[in-house]
Design a protein around this motif. Structure first.
Motif, mmCIF file in Angstrom:
data_model
loop_
_atom_site.group_PDB
_atom_site.id
_atom_site.type_symbol
_atom_site.label_atom_id
_atom_site.label_comp_id
_atom_site.label_asym_id
_atom_site.label_seq_id
_atom_site.Cartn_x
_atom_site.Cartn_y
_atom_site.Cartn_z
ATOM 1 N N SER A 131 0.824 -1.203 0.000
ATOM 2 C CA SER A 131 0.000 0.000 0.000
ATOM 3 C C SER A 131 0.865 1.262 0.000
ATOM 4 O O SER A 131 0.575 2.222 -0.713
ATOM 5 N N ALA A 132 1.947 1.265 0.784
ATOM 6 C CA ALA A 132 2.854 2.421 0.833
ATOM 7 C C ALA A 132 3.545 2.613 -0.512
ATOM 8 O O ALA A 132 3.690 3.742 -0.998
ATOM 9 N N VAL A 133 3.959 1.521 -1.144
ATOM 10 C CA VAL A 133 4.602 1.606 -2.466
ATOM 11 C C VAL A 133 3.616 2.161 -3.485
ATOM 12 O O VAL A 133 3.950 3.051 -4.271
ATOM 13 N N LYS A 134 2.395 1.665 -3.482
ATOM 14 C CA LYS A 134 1.388 2.125 -4.443
ATOM 15 C C LYS A 134 1.097 3.611 -4.261
ATOM 16 O O LYS A 134 0.995 4.352 -5.235
ATOM 17 N N LYS A 135 0.978 4.060 -3.014
ATOM 18 C CA LYS A 135 0.729 5.482 -2.761
ATOM 19 C C LYS A 135 1.877 6.345 -3.273
ATOM 20 O O LYS A 135 1.655 7.435 -3.779
ATOM 21 N N ALA A 136 3.098 5.859 -3.127
ATOM 22 C CA ALA A 136 4.253 6.618 -3.625
ATOM 23 C C ALA A 136 4.243 6.684 -5.142
ATOM 24 O O ALA A 136 4.408 7.756 -5.732
ATOM 25 N N ILE A 137 4.016 5.564 -5.791
ATOM 26 C CA ILE A 137 4.054 5.510 -7.259
ATOM 27 C C ILE A 137 2.935 6.346 -7.886
ATOM 28 O O ILE A 137 3.128 6.986 -8.900
ATOM 29 N N GLU A 138 1.775 6.369 -7.237
ATOM 30 C CA GLU A 138 0.653 7.138 -7.775
ATOM 31 C C GLU A 138 0.918 8.640 -7.773
ATOM 32 O O GLU A 138 0.254 9.387 -8.463
ATOM 33 N N ARG A 139 1.899 9.098 -7.015
ATOM 34 C CA ARG A 139 2.242 10.517 -6.973
ATOM 35 C C ARG A 139 3.073 10.978 -8.167
ATOM 36 O O ARG A 139 3.265 12.162 -8.372
#
Length: 142
Positions: A131-139
């Motif tokens: 979830s943390a990786v996905k939130k970072a990539i979506e930025r």
């Protein structure tokens, strides 16, 4: 006149074409006992490709995208105040020669009691990590 008609017929193709990207390299400077480096790299490559493909095309000869995991701050030892723990992922993304620093954070709830926590180890949550990786990539703004 024929050239003008052909040009006008091709215009929608040129106007609607999107940029194409390819994830060329994913690397990590982080070593964790809970997840092997190969699994981290494979999982992040899949996530980056999925997020890019939501808005853009993927192709072999596209604009190169490189991902470098700089740090993973996941609580693994100690006592957490309250039932929440936080995982923070810091990454560098290189897109077409540009360096982008991103960070993703995700909270998880500790679902164990004091009695269940042997040797003060907090459980590492792979779901929270993803979830943390996905939130970072979506930025990332492509």
């Amino acid at each position: 006149m024929k050239k003008l008609i052909i040009l006008l017929m091709c215009f929608p193709v040129f106007a609607l074409s999107q940029e194409c990207y390819t994830v060329t390299k994913v690397s990590t400077q982080v070593e964790m006992e809970e997840i092997g480096q190969k699994r981290i790299i494979f999982g992040i490559k899949q996530m980056v490709e999925d997020i890019i493909s939501d808005k853009h095309n993927l192709c072999l000869e596209g604009i190169p995208v490189e991902v470098q995991i700089v740090s993973i701050e996941a609580p693994t030892t100690g006592i957490s105040i309250g039932p929440w723990t936080k995982t923070i992922i810091k990454m560098l993304i290189f897109v077409d020669g540009k360096k982008i620093e991103i960070e993703g954070k995700a909270k998880s709830t500790l679902k164990s009691t004091f009695i269940d926590m042997n040797n003060d180890m907090l459980p590492f949550s792979k779901t929270t990590f993803a979830s943390a990786v996905k939130k970072a990539i979506e930025r990332i703004k492509f």
